[in-house]
Design an enzyme around this catalytic site. Structure first.
Site, short mmCIF file in Angstrom:
data_model
loop_
_atom_site.label_atom_id
_atom_site.label_comp_id
_atom_site.label_asym_id
_atom_site.label_seq_id
_atom_site.Cartn_x
_atom_site.Cartn_y
_atom_site.Cartn_z
N GLY A 98 49.98 0.94 6.26
CA GLY A 98 49.86 1.52 4.92
C GLY A 98 51.18 1.82 4.23
O GLY A 98 51.23 2.68 3.35
N SER A 99 52.24 1.09 4.58
CA SER A 99 53.51 1.37 3.88
C SER A 99 53.41 0.94 2.42
O SER A 99 53.95 1.60 1.53
CB SER A 99 54.69 0.67 4.57
OG SER A 99 54.63 -0.71 4.40
N ASN A 100 52.68 -0.14 2.16
CA ASN A 100 52.46 -0.52 0.75
C ASN A 100 51.60 0.51 0.05
O ASN A 100 51.85 0.85 -1.11
CB ASN A 100 51.81 -1.90 0.66
CG ASN A 100 52.82 -3.03 0.75
OD1 ASN A 100 53.61 -3.23 -0.16
ND2 ASN A 100 52.81 -3.74 1.87
N MET B 48 42.45 -6.40 6.30
CA MET B 48 42.24 -7.55 7.17
C MET B 48 40.83 -8.16 7.12
O MET B 48 40.46 -8.94 7.98
CB MET B 48 42.59 -7.18 8.61
CG MET B 48 44.04 -6.77 8.80
SD MET B 48 45.22 -7.99 8.17
CE MET B 48 45.14 -9.19 9.50
N LEU C 202 36.96 -10.47 1.62
CA LEU C 202 35.84 -10.08 0.76
C LEU C 202 35.07 -11.32 0.29
O LEU C 202 35.66 -12.36 0.03
CB LEU C 202 36.37 -9.30 -0.45
CG LEU C 202 37.05 -7.97 -0.09
CD1 LEU C 202 37.82 -7.41 -1.29
CD2 LEU C 202 36.03 -6.94 0.42
N ASN D 230 46.19 -8.76 -4.46
CA ASN D 230 46.59 -8.67 -3.05
C ASN D 230 48.07 -8.97 -2.91
O ASN D 230 48.65 -9.66 -3.74
CB ASN D 230 45.78 -9.71 -2.25
CG ASN D 230 46.13 -9.71 -0.78
OD1 ASN D 230 46.29 -8.66 -0.15
ND2 ASN D 230 46.28 -10.90 -0.20
N HIS E 237 50.78 -10.71 -0.23
CA HIS E 237 50.78 -11.60 0.93
C HIS E 237 52.24 -11.88 1.33
O HIS E 237 53.06 -12.19 0.48
CB HIS E 237 50.06 -12.91 0.57
CG HIS E 237 49.93 -13.83 1.73
ND1 HIS E 237 49.03 -13.61 2.75
CD2 HIS E 237 50.60 -14.96 2.06
CE1 HIS E 237 49.15 -14.58 3.65
NE2 HIS E 237 50.10 -15.41 3.25
N ASP F 88 43.86 -16.27 -0.27
CA ASP F 88 45.28 -16.35 -0.66
C ASP F 88 45.57 -17.46 -1.66
O ASP F 88 46.63 -18.08 -1.63
CB ASP F 88 46.17 -16.52 0.59
CG ASP F 88 46.06 -15.34 1.55
OD1 ASP F 88 45.80 -14.22 1.08
OD2 ASP F 88 46.23 -15.55 2.76
N GLU G 33 58.39 -6.22 -0.58
CA GLU G 33 57.00 -5.99 -0.98
C GLU G 33 56.87 -4.68 -1.75
O GLU G 33 56.12 -4.57 -2.72
CB GLU G 33 56.08 -5.95 0.24
CG GLU G 33 55.91 -7.29 0.93
CD GLU G 33 54.91 -7.22 2.08
OE1 GLU G 33 53.97 -6.42 2.04
OE2 GLU G 33 55.09 -7.99 3.05
#
Ligand code: GRF
Length: 192
Positions: free
Chosen positions: A20-22, A95, A98, A112, A114, A150, A179
Site C-alpha cells: 500500500g505504498s501507492n 491482485m 475485475l 491502474n 503498472h 493492462d 510510481e
C-alpha cells in the site's frame, strides 16, 4: 472526464492487496488543495494486506472482500461503491482481475498503475522480465482499466534507465519511487 467544479472532491476508492505504498501516497496527495479526489474507501481482497493499516491511520473506511465467489463479491463491491457514492477507483497493487461486467456496471472511471513501460510486460514479474531481456529502460504506467488486462489507454508513463548493477529488487525500488510521482500526476491530468 468531467472537470472539477467548485470545491467538491470526487469520492474515490483505492483497491489494494499488499504493502500500500501507492495507497499512502495517494491519500497524502488527496489532502492537498489541488487534488481533484478524496479517498473515502479502501478495498482489499485480503486481510493480510499491510496497506490496510493506512485505513486506521487516516481514518478511512475499509472493507475486505474474499473473492471465493467472484460474481457475488463483485456484486457486493458494486453495492458498497454505490452506498458510499464512489465515482472513481484507483487500483494500486490490487491482485484480482475485475470482470468486464464489473467495469461496465461501475458508473465511473477505473485507473491502474503498472510497473512496466506498457504495452511491454503486461501481467506479473515485470522487473525480472525487463532485466532478463537486457532492456536499457524500464518504468511505470498509469492507464485506464478495460476488460483486457493492462491494455487500457495510457494516461502517463515514466521511463527510467536500467543500470548494469540493477537486479529486480533494486529496479522495483527505483520504479516505486517514480510510481509515487506518476499516480498523482496522472490523476491531475485526468481531471484537468
Ligand atoms: C506497484 O509496483 C504497482 O505498480 C503494482 O503493484 C505494486 C504495489 O505496490 N501494481 P504498493 O502496494 O503500492 O507498495
Amino acid at each position: 472526464m468531467e472537470k472539477l467544479t467548485g470545491l467538491k472532491k470526487i469520492k474515490t476508492a483505492v483497491f489494494i492487496s499488499g504493502t500500500g505504498s501507492n495507497l499512502k501516497n495517494i491519500i497524502k496527495f488527496s489532502k492537498i488543495k489541488k487534488s481533484p479526489i478524496s479517498i473515502d474507501l479502501i478495498v482489499s481482497n485480503t486481510s493480510k494486506a499491510k496497506g490496510l493499516s493506512f485505513a486506521n491511520q487516516f481514518k478511512i473506511k475499509k472493507k475486505i472482500f474474499n473473492f471465493t465467489n467472484f460474481k457475488n463479491t463483485e456484486k457486493n463491491i458494486l453495492l458498497l461503491l454505490k452506498k458510499e457514492k464512489i465515482k472513481f477507483i484507483c487500483l494500486a497493487g490490487f491482485m484480482k482481475i475485475l470482470s468486464k461486467d464489473f467495469i461496465k456496471k461501475f458508473d465511473g472511471k477505473i485507473i491502474n498503475i503498472h510497473p512496466s513501460l506498457l504495452p511491454k510486460y503486461k501481467g506479473l514479474n515485470t522487473h525480472n522480465r525487463a532485466i532478463k531481456n537486457k532492456d536499457k529502460f524500464a518504468g511505470c504506467t498509469v492507464h485506464h482499466v478495460t476488460a483486457k488486462l493492462d491494455s487500457g489507454k495510457i494516461i502517463l508513463q515514466k521511463k527510467i534507465k536500467i543500470t548494469a548493477n540493477d537486479n529486480p529488487t533494486s529496479l522495483a525500488k527505483k520504479i516505486l519511487k517514480q510510481e509515487h510521482k506518476l499516480y498523482p500526476a496522472s490523476i491531475i491530468k485526468l481531471f484537468s
